[in-house]
Write a protein that holds these residues in place. Sequence first.
Motif, PDB file in Angstrom:
ATOM      1  N   ALA A  54       0.830  -1.198   0.000  1.00 53.83           N
ATOM      2  CA  ALA A  54       0.000   0.000   0.000  1.00 53.83           C
ATOM      3  C   ALA A  54       0.869   1.255   0.000  1.00 53.83           C
ATOM      4  O   ALA A  54       2.063   1.213   0.297  1.00 53.83           O
ATOM      5  CB  ALA A  54      -0.928   0.005   1.211  1.00 53.83           C
ATOM      6  N   GLU A  55       0.249   2.382  -0.330  1.00 52.88           N
ATOM      7  CA  GLU A  55       0.951   3.672  -0.412  1.00 52.88           C
ATOM      8  C   GLU A  55       0.099   4.750   0.268  1.00 52.88           C
ATOM      9  O   GLU A  55      -1.078   4.908  -0.052  1.00 52.88           O
ATOM     10  CB  GLU A  55       1.166   4.022  -1.887  1.00 52.88           C
ATOM     11  N   HIS A  56       0.719   5.467   1.205  1.00 52.94           N
ATOM     12  CA  HIS A  56       0.038   6.567   1.890  1.00 52.94           C
ATOM     13  C   HIS A  56       1.024   7.695   2.136  1.00 52.94           C
ATOM     14  O   HIS A  56       2.233   7.471   2.201  1.00 52.94           O
ATOM     15  CB  HIS A  56      -0.563   6.100   3.223  1.00 52.94           C
ATOM     16  N   HIS A  57       0.489   8.895   2.291  1.00 51.23           N
ATOM     17  CA  HIS A  57       1.335  10.064   2.544  1.00 51.23           C
ATOM     18  C   HIS A  57       0.899  10.776   3.823  1.00 51.23           C
ATOM     19  O   HIS A  57      -0.295  10.992   4.045  1.00 51.23           O
ATOM     20  CB  HIS A  57       1.250  11.053   1.373  1.00 51.23           C
ATOM     21  N   PHE A  58       1.873  11.089   4.655  1.00 47.57           N
ATOM     22  CA  PHE A  58       1.697  11.996   5.794  1.00 47.57           C
ATOM     23  C   PHE A  58       0.828  11.440   6.919  1.00 47.57           C
ATOM     24  O   PHE A  58       0.375  12.200   7.772  1.00 47.57           O
ATOM     25  CB  PHE A  58       1.117  13.345   5.329  1.00 47.57           C
ATOM     26  N   VAL A  59       0.579  10.119   6.944  1.00 40.33           N
ATOM     27  CA  VAL A  59      -0.287   9.540   7.978  1.00 40.33           C
ATOM     28  C   VAL A  59       0.317   8.245   8.513  1.00 40.33           C
ATOM     29  O   VAL A  59       0.966   7.496   7.769  1.00 40.33           O
ATOM     30  CB  VAL A  59      -1.713   9.251   7.443  1.00 40.33           C
ATOM     31  N   PRO A  60       0.097   7.930   9.798  1.00 39.42           N
ATOM     32  CA  PRO A  60       0.603   6.676  10.357  1.00 39.42           C
ATOM     33  C   PRO A  60      -0.229   5.458   9.960  1.00 39.42           C
ATOM     34  O   PRO A  60       0.159   4.333  10.278  1.00 39.42           O
ATOM     35  CB  PRO A  60       0.538   6.916  11.866  1.00 39.42           C
ATOM     36  N   TYR A  61      -1.359   5.670   9.268  1.00 42.69           N
ATOM     37  CA  TYR A  61      -2.145   4.528   8.779  1.00 42.69           C
ATOM     38  C   TYR A  61      -1.258   3.608   7.956  1.00 42.69           C
ATOM     39  O   TYR A  61      -1.355   2.385   8.023  1.00 42.69           O
ATOM     40  CB  TYR A  61      -3.324   5.041   7.950  1.00 42.69           C
ATOM     41  N   GLY A  62      -0.365   4.209   7.155  1.00 44.75           N
ATOM     42  CA  GLY A  62       0.623   3.458   6.404  1.00 44.75           C
ATOM     43  C   GLY A  62       1.841   4.330   6.186  1.00 44.75           C
ATOM     44  O   GLY A  62       1.698   5.478   5.759  1.00 44.75           O
ATOM     45  N   THR A  63       3.022   3.815   6.496  1.00 49.29           N
ATOM     46  CA  THR A  63       4.225   4.647   6.473  1.00 49.29           C
ATOM     47  C   THR A  63       5.029   4.504   5.183  1.00 49.29           C
ATOM     48  O   THR A  63       6.130   5.040   5.084  1.00 49.29           O
ATOM     49  CB  THR A  63       5.136   4.314   7.666  1.00 49.29           C
ATOM     50  N   CYS A  64       4.498   3.790   4.199  1.00 49.17           N
ATOM     51  CA  CYS A  64       5.177   3.656   2.915  1.00 49.17           C
ATOM     52  C   CYS A  64       4.634   4.709   1.950  1.00 49.17           C
ATOM     53  O   CYS A  64       3.483   4.610   1.512  1.00 49.17           O
ATOM     54  CB  CYS A  64       4.959   2.268   2.324  1.00 49.17           C
TER      55      CYS A  64
END
Length: 342
Positions: free
Chosen positions: A42-52
């Motif tokens: 997965a890919e996420h920005h600026f959130v601890p939901y996903g750090t990649c």
Amino acid sequence: MRVGSFVLAAQFPGQGQGEALHRAVRSAEVAEEAGLDSVWLAEHHFVPYGTCPSAITLAALLLGRTRRIRVGTAVSVLPTTHPVALGEQAALLHVTSGGRFSLGVGRGGPWVDLEVFGAGLEAYEKGYPESLDLLVRWLRDTAVSATGERYDFREVAVVPRPSEALSETPGPELLVACTSPGSVRMAAERGLPMLLGMHIGDEEKAEMVALWRSSALAAGRSGDEIRDPGHVSAGVCQVGDRRTEAEETLLKAMPGWLKQGLDAHVTVDGRERRMRDPLAYTELLCGLHPVGTPRLCADRLAATSERTGISRFALLVEGSGDLAATEENVRRLGTEVLPQLR
């Protein structure tokens, strides 16, 4: 049936970002050792939901550390990246890995990401089809030009050409995350398989598969594309000696992560968000997916496949938030659940 892991690099309360990323990498390495088919990132920005923040970058690392397992993105967010840049990276990984890379793309959300990366809200609301079509052409043609509203450039050569990979497919597999009838039709009209989220159950997934099939037929897609499109169903998996034990593991850890992670999302235009209740959502996931004994997990996967026609799975295995427990969960999935499906 092909079963893989779904890796978010989730940052649980009290953990550092490096710890979350280390667990993500280790869980992928163990997935290959345990005999799983694939790893989806997965890919996420600026959130601890996903750090990649870059699924395709992490995919490159994991392809270098593994030899057999397929590695895919679930998903690379298309509105905040240039489709040609993403296509070049996907082609590079496809060629150099011998065809082990899958590119899953999605529309993402109306998040502040659109502001930070300069894409703007219009890229999310209107520009997605143009970006997807440009990406498709880049992965299939030898030269590409563009005359669209967002992208306009002269013809350039596709380098490296995905067709030069030593694999059975002419280019990297391309999938589309689908969450609405509109996105289902968009994928079907282009003959692209779907990535279906873990927040919905078998009935809704079956309806989306049926809509995809009818839309693909209406668009004139070939019989081979429609018979075996290769859709992927996302879910949660926690293997335990007892069902209550597996559920308790997730109910202790996931609500804290979900609350912290989902609360951190910021919309680009200030629109109001409706938040899920973290505990109720965890309970929902436990009820929908393979959470319990190895026999129960195998039965649930088989039931989902029978009801939906989907035979590929991406299962969140890091729901405990603990490295050792995640590794054990992946090994049990590979050694105790998969043999019952084969």
